[in-house]
Design a protein around this motif. Structure first.
Motif, PDB file in Angstrom:
ATOM      1  N   GLY A  25       0.792  -1.216   0.000  1.00 18.42           N
ATOM      2  CA  GLY A  25       0.000   0.000   0.000  1.00 18.42           C
ATOM      3  C   GLY A  25       0.826   1.268   0.000  1.00 18.42           C
ATOM      4  O   GLY A  25       0.268   2.345  -0.053  1.00 18.42           O
ATOM      5  N   ARG A  26       2.179   1.212   0.051  1.00 16.35           N
ATOM      6  CA  ARG A  26       3.013   2.418   0.054  1.00 16.35           C
ATOM      7  C   ARG A  26       3.804   2.462  -1.243  1.00 16.35           C
ATOM      8  O   ARG A  26       4.460   1.514  -1.622  1.00 16.35           O
ATOM      9  N   VAL A  27       3.708   3.594  -1.931  1.00 20.85           N
ATOM     10  CA  VAL A  27       4.444   3.726  -3.174  1.00 20.85           C
ATOM     11  C   VAL A  27       5.932   3.711  -2.876  1.00 20.85           C
ATOM     12  O   VAL A  27       6.417   4.406  -1.991  1.00 20.85           O
ATOM     13  N   ALA A  28       6.676   2.881  -3.585  1.00 21.52           N
ATOM     14  CA  ALA A  28       8.119   2.784  -3.373  1.00 21.52           C
ATOM     15  C   ALA A  28       8.792   4.001  -3.979  1.00 21.52           C
ATOM     16  O   ALA A  28       8.617   4.302  -5.152  1.00 21.52           O
ATOM     17  N   GLU A  29       9.543   4.726  -3.183  1.00 19.23           N
ATOM     18  CA  GLU A  29      10.238   5.913  -3.646  1.00 19.23           C
ATOM     19  C   GLU A  29      11.707   5.818  -3.254  1.00 19.23           C
ATOM     20  O   GLU A  29      12.038   5.442  -2.140  1.00 19.23           O
ATOM     21  N   GLU A  30      12.581   6.170  -4.160  1.00 14.35           N
ATOM     22  CA  GLU A  30      13.991   6.214  -3.859  1.00 14.35           C
ATOM     23  C   GLU A  30      14.401   7.665  -3.652  1.00 14.35           C
ATOM     24  O   GLU A  30      13.983   8.545  -4.393  1.00 14.35           O
ATOM     25  N   ASP A  31      15.183   7.911  -2.619  1.00  8.78           N
ATOM     26  CA  ASP A  31      15.680   9.254  -2.396  1.00  8.78           C
ATOM     27  C   ASP A  31      16.607   9.633  -3.547  1.00  8.78           C
ATOM     28  O   ASP A  31      17.511   8.881  -3.891  1.00  8.78           O
ATOM     29  N   PRO A  32      16.390  10.810  -4.151  1.00  9.31           N
ATOM     30  CA  PRO A  32      17.279  11.216  -5.234  1.00  9.31           C
ATOM     31  C   PRO A  32      18.675  11.483  -4.698  1.00  9.31           C
ATOM     32  O   PRO A  32      18.853  11.880  -3.549  1.00  9.31           O
ATOM     33  N   ALA A  33      19.668  11.247  -5.540  1.00 11.15           N
ATOM     34  CA  ALA A  33      21.042  11.552  -5.147  1.00 11.15           C
ATOM     35  C   ALA A  33      21.140  13.049  -4.880  1.00 11.15           C
ATOM     36  O   ALA A  33      20.615  13.857  -5.644  1.00 11.15           O
ATOM     37  N   PRO A  34      21.805  13.442  -3.790  1.00 10.37           N
ATOM     38  CA  PRO A  34      21.819  14.864  -3.425  1.00 10.37           C
ATOM     39  C   PRO A  34      22.549  15.757  -4.415  1.00 10.37           C
ATOM     40  O   PRO A  34      22.373  16.975  -4.383  1.00 10.37           O
ATOM     41  N   LEU A  35      23.349  15.175  -5.317  1.00  9.51           N
ATOM     42  CA  LEU A  35      24.055  15.987  -6.306  1.00  9.51           C
ATOM     43  C   LEU A  35      23.346  16.023  -7.651  1.00  9.51           C
ATOM     44  O   LEU A  35      23.879  16.546  -8.626  1.00  9.51           O
ATOM     45  N   TRP A  85      25.976  14.462  11.593  1.00  7.47           N
ATOM     46  CA  TRP A  85      25.086  14.574  10.441  1.00  7.47           C
ATOM     47  C   TRP A  85      24.229  15.837  10.521  1.00  7.47           C
ATOM     48  O   TRP A  85      23.602  16.110  11.544  1.00  7.47           O
ATOM     49  N   GLY A  86      24.207  16.581   9.421  1.00 10.06           N
ATOM     50  CA  GLY A  86      23.372  17.761   9.336  1.00 10.06           C
ATOM     51  C   GLY A  86      22.063  17.474   8.616  1.00 10.06           C
ATOM     52  O   GLY A  86      21.782  16.339   8.217  1.00 10.06           O
ATOM     53  N   ARG A  87      21.286  18.543   8.425  1.00 10.62           N
ATOM     54  CA  ARG A  87      20.010  18.453   7.722  1.00 10.62           C
ATOM     55  C   ARG A  87      20.146  19.247   6.432  1.00 10.62           C
ATOM     56  O   ARG A  87      20.254  20.475   6.458  1.00 10.62           O
ATOM     57  N   GLY A  88      20.165  18.522   5.298  1.00 12.71           N
ATOM     58  CA  GLY A  88      20.393  19.199   4.030  1.00 12.71           C
ATOM     59  C   GLY A  88      19.706  18.516   2.872  1.00 12.71           C
ATOM     60  O   GLY A  88      18.534  18.128   2.962  1.00 12.71           O
ATOM     61  N   LEU A  89      20.437  18.317   1.781  1.00 13.04           N
ATOM     62  CA  LEU A  89      19.881  17.722   0.566  1.00 13.04           C
ATOM     63  C   LEU A  89      19.884  16.197   0.613  1.00 13.04           C
ATOM     64  O   LEU A  89      19.229  15.557  -0.211  1.00 13.04           O
ATOM     65  N   HIS A  90      20.602  15.621   1.537  1.00 11.79           N
ATOM     66  CA  HIS A  90      20.786  14.174   1.606  1.00 11.79           C
ATOM     67  C   HIS A  90      19.681  13.522   2.426  1.00 11.79           C
ATOM     68  O   HIS A  90      19.082  14.153   3.299  1.00 11.79           O
ATOM     69  N   PRO A  91      19.408  12.233   2.159  1.00 14.56           N
ATOM     70  CA  PRO A  91      18.476  11.506   3.020  1.00 14.56           C
ATOM     71  C   PRO A  91      19.077  11.318   4.411  1.00 14.56           C
ATOM     72  O   PRO A  91      20.297  11.367   4.590  1.00 14.56           O
ATOM     73  N   GLN A  92      18.221  11.115   5.394  1.00 14.32           N
ATOM     74  CA  GLN A  92      18.695  10.938   6.767  1.00 14.32           C
ATOM     75  C   GLN A  92      19.622   9.741   6.857  1.00 14.32           C
ATOM     76  O   GLN A  92      19.385   8.698   6.249  1.00 14.32           O
ATOM     77  N   ALA A 105      30.601  20.495  13.063  1.00 11.14           N
ATOM     78  CA  ALA A 105      30.219  20.924  11.727  1.00 11.14           C
ATOM     79  C   ALA A 105      29.247  19.900  11.137  1.00 11.14           C
ATOM     80  O   ALA A 105      29.405  18.700  11.351  1.00 11.14           O
ATOM     81  N   PRO A 106      28.237  20.346  10.398  1.00  8.28           N
ATOM     82  CA  PRO A 106      27.286  19.387   9.830  1.00  8.28           C
ATOM     83  C   PRO A 106      27.881  18.627   8.648  1.00  8.28           C
ATOM     84  O   PRO A 106      28.429  19.218   7.715  1.00  8.28           O
ATOM     85  N   ALA A 107      27.771  17.319   8.698  1.00  9.72           N
ATOM     86  CA  ALA A 107      28.167  16.459   7.585  1.00  9.72           C
ATOM     87  C   ALA A 107      26.969  16.240   6.679  1.00  9.72           C
ATOM     88  O   ALA A 107      25.817  16.259   7.120  1.00  9.72           O
ATOM     89  N   GLY A 108      27.252  16.022   5.398  1.00 13.60           N
ATOM     90  CA  GLY A 108      26.187  15.780   4.437  1.00 13.60           C
ATOM     91  C   GLY A 108      26.357  16.637   3.207  1.00 13.60           C
ATOM     92  O   GLY A 108      27.447  17.135   2.912  1.00 13.60           O
ATOM     93  N   ALA A 109      25.269  16.814   2.466  1.00  6.12           N
ATOM     94  CA  ALA A 109      25.258  17.612   1.237  1.00  6.12           C
ATOM     95  C   ALA A 109      24.292  18.769   1.417  1.00  6.12           C
ATOM     96  O   ALA A 109      23.148  18.571   1.871  1.00  6.12           O
ATOM     97  N   PHE A 110      24.722  19.958   1.028  1.00  5.58           N
ATOM     98  CA  PHE A 110      23.963  21.175   1.308  1.00  5.58           C
ATOM     99  C   PHE A 110      24.007  22.137   0.130  1.00  5.58           C
ATOM    100  O   PHE A 110      25.039  22.260  -0.551  1.00  5.58           O
TER     101      PHE A 110
END
Length: 259
Positions: A25-35, A85-92, A105-110
């Motif tokens: 019942g849940r549509v399968a979604e892939e997180d887009p690559a942050p770049l 880990w920061g809050r940005g363009l990347h999945p958790q 410092a926040p790690a991730g993609a921003f």
């Protein structure tokens, strides 16, 4: 069920199950690559989560989709307590999340936001905002202006009370030049209270001095970045410890730094 109707429905059911996560019942979604869509990349790699230094490299996207390194690698300093880990363009991601006042410092993609500094004008394609003594970045989680640069002439003196981030540190902090040149790293862009605020790339106090959570570098490398960055090319800032860079390199479409 008549055979003809059954034959027609089975392919439809198969398609439906392909669109749902295990037909649950849940549509399968892939997180887009942050770049995805990014044509400029500022990449900082640190030795590990607790490191206070790292290496910054910049890349531009090639026509074939790969990356080409531009300019020169440079030493940088990061948070006095390393990274989280920061809050940005990347999945958790699994692991410790950055919090207000943690010295990490926040790690991730921003995304990369505005440029700022002390000069009245600056050669850069980024949206440049010259700072005045009345400009503050609000690091008070309960404030409606949390994680925003504001002008007390617009929002009132009461709105900046309690903030420890004057944007003209030379005027408020004994000639401090760290915010003479810099740009905003869009961590916690939706300003979740306590999620961390006022994350910049800016000048360092000295090569051995870490930051409260920003990424700092020498003035020459900062000027090269500001001259090169172009918002039309959708630049992205990525900071990762070395093991996380290796783990995420393929999924995030990251270049491999030269030795």
């Amino acid at each position: 069920m008549p055979m003809i109707r059954q034959q027609l429905l089975l392919p439809l059911l198969a398609v439906g199950c392909a669109l749902l996560s295990a037909c649950g019942g849940r549509v399968a979604e892939e997180d887009p690559a942050p770049l995805t869509g990014a044509n400029q990349l500022v990449l900082v790699v640190t030795p590990d989560w607790n490191a206070t230094t790292g290496t910054l490299r910049s890349y531009e996207r090639l026509a074939d989709g790969g990356w080409r390194e531009v300019d020169r690698a440079a030493d940088v300093t990061v948070g006095r307590n390393g990274t989280a880990w920061g809050r940005g363009l990347h999945p958790q991601q699994p692991g410790t999340m950055k919090q207000e006042g943690d010295g990490r410092a926040p790690a991730g993609a921003f995304a990369i936001g505005i440029a700022f500094g002390y000069p009245g004008q600056l050669r850069t394609a980024l949206d440049y905002r010259p700072m005045q003594a009345s400009h503050w970045c609000i690091d008070v989680p309960a404030s409606p202006h949390y994680n925003r640069i504001v002008d007390s002439r617009d929002v009132g003196d009461d709105a900046v009370t309690g903030s420890t981030e004057p944007m003209r540190r030379d005027l408020h902090a004994n000639g401090d030049q760290r915010y003479k040149l810099g740009f905003v790293i869009e961590h916690n862009a939706d300003a979740q209270p306590g999620g961390g605020s006022c994350i910049f790339a800016h000048l360092w106090d000295a090569p051995e001095v870490p930051t409260a959570g920003c990424t700092a570098m020498g003035e020459g490398r900062m000027r090269e970045l500001l001259d090169w960055l172009d918002p039309q090319l959708r630049p992205v800032f990525v900071l990762l410890p070395a093991r996380e860079h290796a783990r995420l390199r393929e999924a995030w479409d990251l270049p491999v730094p030269a030795p």
